[in-house]
Design a protein around this motif. Structure first.
Motif, PDB file in Angstrom:
ATOM      1  N   GLY A 163      14.440   8.885   5.875  1.00  0.00           N
ATOM      2  CA  GLY A 163      13.301   8.252   6.521  1.00  0.00           C
ATOM      3  C   GLY A 163      12.015   9.040   6.377  1.00  0.00           C
ATOM      4  N   ALA A 164      12.086  10.359   6.536  1.00  0.00           N
ATOM      5  CA  ALA A 164      10.872  11.179   6.455  1.00  0.00           C
ATOM      6  C   ALA A 164      10.304  11.167   5.046  1.00  0.00           C
ATOM      7  CB  ALA A 164      11.184  12.608   6.888  1.00  0.00           C
ATOM      8  N   TYR A 165      11.171  11.330   4.057  1.00  0.00           N
ATOM      9  CA  TYR A 165      10.702  11.376   2.672  1.00  0.00           C
ATOM     10  C   TYR A 165      10.115  10.032   2.254  1.00  0.00           C
ATOM     11  CZ  TYR A 165      10.571  12.223  -2.336  1.00  0.00           C
ATOM     12  OH  TYR A 165      10.149  12.374  -3.642  1.00  0.00           O
ATOM     13  N   CYS A 166      10.835   8.941   2.523  1.00  0.00           N
ATOM     14  CA  CYS A 166      10.341   7.617   2.147  1.00  0.00           C
ATOM     15  C   CYS A 166       9.017   7.306   2.835  1.00  0.00           C
ATOM     16  CB  CYS A 166      11.379   6.551   2.493  1.00  0.00           C
ATOM     17  SG  CYS A 166      12.889   6.620   1.500  1.00  0.00           S
ATOM     18  N   ALA A 167       8.939   7.630   4.125  1.00  0.00           N
ATOM     19  CA  ALA A 167       7.703   7.369   4.870  1.00  0.00           C
ATOM     20  C   ALA A 167       6.537   8.180   4.304  1.00  0.00           C
ATOM     21  CB  ALA A 167       7.907   7.693   6.345  1.00  0.00           C
ATOM     22  N   SER A 168       6.792   9.443   3.984  1.00  0.00           N
ATOM     23  CA  SER A 168       5.721  10.299   3.474  1.00  0.00           C
ATOM     24  C   SER A 168       5.201   9.803   2.140  1.00  0.00           C
ATOM     25  CB  SER A 168       6.202  11.749   3.355  1.00  0.00           C
ATOM     26  OG  SER A 168       7.133  11.897   2.292  1.00  0.00           O
ATOM     27  N   LYS A 169       6.096   9.358   1.271  1.00  0.00           N
ATOM     28  CA  LYS A 169       5.671   8.914  -0.052  1.00  0.00           C
ATOM     29  C   LYS A 169       5.011   7.543  -0.016  1.00  0.00           C
ATOM     30  CE  LYS A 169       6.762  12.559  -2.380  1.00  0.00           C
ATOM     31  NZ  LYS A 169       5.694  13.382  -2.989  1.00  0.00           N
ATOM     32  N   ALA A 170       5.456   6.676   0.877  1.00  0.00           N
ATOM     33  CA  ALA A 170       4.762   5.402   1.056  1.00  0.00           C
ATOM     34  C   ALA A 170       3.347   5.650   1.573  1.00  0.00           C
ATOM     35  CB  ALA A 170       5.541   4.509   2.024  1.00  0.00           C
ATOM     36  N   ALA A 171       3.213   6.618   2.473  1.00  0.00           N
ATOM     37  CA  ALA A 171       1.899   6.958   3.007  1.00  0.00           C
ATOM     38  C   ALA A 171       1.003   7.555   1.924  1.00  0.00           C
ATOM     39  CB  ALA A 171       2.044   7.935   4.172  1.00  0.00           C
ATOM     40  N   VAL A 172       1.570   8.389   1.057  1.00  0.00           N
ATOM     41  CA  VAL A 172       0.776   8.964  -0.038  1.00  0.00           C
ATOM     42  C   VAL A 172       0.240   7.856  -0.936  1.00  0.00           C
ATOM     43  CG1 VAL A 172       0.928  10.293  -2.185  1.00  0.00           C
ATOM     44  CG2 VAL A 172       1.869  11.232  -0.076  1.00  0.00           C
ATOM     45  N   ARG A 173       1.088   6.886  -1.243  1.00  0.00           N
ATOM     46  CA  ARG A 173       0.634   5.793  -2.107  1.00  0.00           C
ATOM     47  C   ARG A 173      -0.533   5.040  -1.466  1.00  0.00           C
ATOM     48  NH1 ARG A 173       3.981   0.678  -4.797  1.00  0.00           N
ATOM     49  NH2 ARG A 173       2.110  -0.403  -5.522  1.00  0.00           N
ATOM     50  N   ASN A 174      -0.398   4.691  -0.200  1.00  0.00           N
ATOM     51  CA  ASN A 174      -1.458   3.932   0.467  1.00  0.00           C
ATOM     52  C   ASN A 174      -2.713   4.777   0.679  1.00  0.00           C
ATOM     53  OD1 ASN A 174       0.041   1.599   0.526  1.00  0.00           O
ATOM     54  ND2 ASN A 174       0.808   1.925   2.600  1.00  0.00           N
ATOM     55  N   TYR A 175      -2.517   6.059   0.993  1.00  0.00           N
ATOM     56  CA  TYR A 175      -3.671   6.945   1.148  1.00  0.00           C
ATOM     57  C   TYR A 175      -4.454   7.032  -0.163  1.00  0.00           C
ATOM     58  CZ  TYR A 175      -6.242  11.274   0.746  1.00  0.00           C
ATOM     59  OH  TYR A 175      -7.215  12.193   0.454  1.00  0.00           O
ATOM     60  N   CYS A 176      -3.745   7.230  -1.274  1.00  0.00           N
ATOM     61  CA  CYS A 176      -4.421   7.355  -2.566  1.00  0.00           C
ATOM     62  C   CYS A 176      -5.145   6.065  -2.939  1.00  0.00           C
ATOM     63  CB  CYS A 176      -3.427   7.754  -3.653  1.00  0.00           C
ATOM     64  SG  CYS A 176      -2.892   9.475  -3.572  1.00  0.00           S
TER      65      CYS A 176
END
Length: 269
Positions: A163-176
């Protein structure tokens, strides 16, 4: 030889066009180190940042050219900004790659995993923001530059025990993507790389099958080409791009049934 002919010859030799100055976090191993090798072969001056001083020094010494080494934990924003300022003092920076990242299994039902969850978010997401911060104003003033974030195919759908890894990478995509829109028309490009399974120390102990596993060196070559073209978002290898598209179409009930049976990355605790 003309400039166009020189660029063609460099590309044919695997060096590509000169990259100028490049700042890379997470450079001590894995994707970061592989990207550093590609840019060094092109003649770039590198700012190599990571937690392990000895590994960074060994990498810098193995690469052609002269490079600066910064032993910094990306979660320490002030130290990260100080390293960025030092590298900026040497001249304009052309490419900034926020490659630092960690992946550890987490379970919400385990209270001790909360601190692990915080560390993953801090490293994968917050440090990406902190890495870009010092460079944006100078790039905008110059009207050129590239900011590169590392998302993941794991950002497409949630995976059990991650959950932490998936959430962090989804957030990176949207942030970028948000940053890309903010900088639209400024001359500064924002590139999001979404690796599938890449052969690195991070994936070495995954207890499940990793389809289309790609060597980090090959990933870095393809990634740098995408950065050159200012591609907004790219999944590598290309096979995983199709997997990602198909996963988006799978109904939740069917996805839940099969994803629940997937092997899980071990928890830190």
């Amino acid at each position: 030889m003309g400039a166009a002919a020189e660029a063609f010859a460099a590309e044919a030799a695997g060096r590509g066009p000169s990259a100028g100055r490049v700042f890379i976090t997470g450079a001590s191993s894995g994707i970061g180190a592989a990207l550093a090798a590609v840019y060094a072969r092109r003649g770039a001056e590198l700012g190599l940042l990571g937690r392990r001083q000895q590994a960074l020094q060994a990498l810098a010494q193995s690469l052609p050219g002269r490079h600066r080494v910064y032993a910094v934990d990306v979660r320490e924003r002030a130290a990260l900004h100080a390293a960025a300022a030092d590298f900026l003092a040497g001249g304009p920076v052309d490419v900034v790659i926020a490659s630092a990242g960690i992946s550890v299994g987490t379970l919400t039902e385990e209270p001790e995993d909360y601190s692990v969850f915080e560390a993953i978010i801090a490293t994968n997401l917050n440090a990406t923001v902190a890495t870009f911060e010092p460079f944006v104003a100078a790039m905008k003033a110059r009207g050129s530059g590239r900011l590169v974030g590392i998302a993941s195919v794991a950002a497409v759908r949630g995976l059990p025990g991650a959950g932490a890894y998936c959430a962090s990478k989804a957030a990176v995509r949207n942030y970028c993507e948000s940053l890309r829109v903010e900088l639209h028309g400024s001359g500064v490009g924002v590139v999001t790389l979404a690796p599938g399974f890449i052969r690195t120390p991070m994936t070495a102990h995954n207890p499940y099958k990793m389809p289309f596993l790609m060597p980090a060196e090959r990933f870095a070559e393809l990634a740098v080409r995408a950065i050159d073209r200012k591609v907004s978002y790219i999944v590598l290898p290309w096979q995983m791009a199709w997997v990602a598209r198909l996963l988006r179409l799978v109904p939740d009930r069917l996805y839940d049934h099969y994803a629940a049976q997937r092997g899980r990355k071990p928890r830190q605790s």
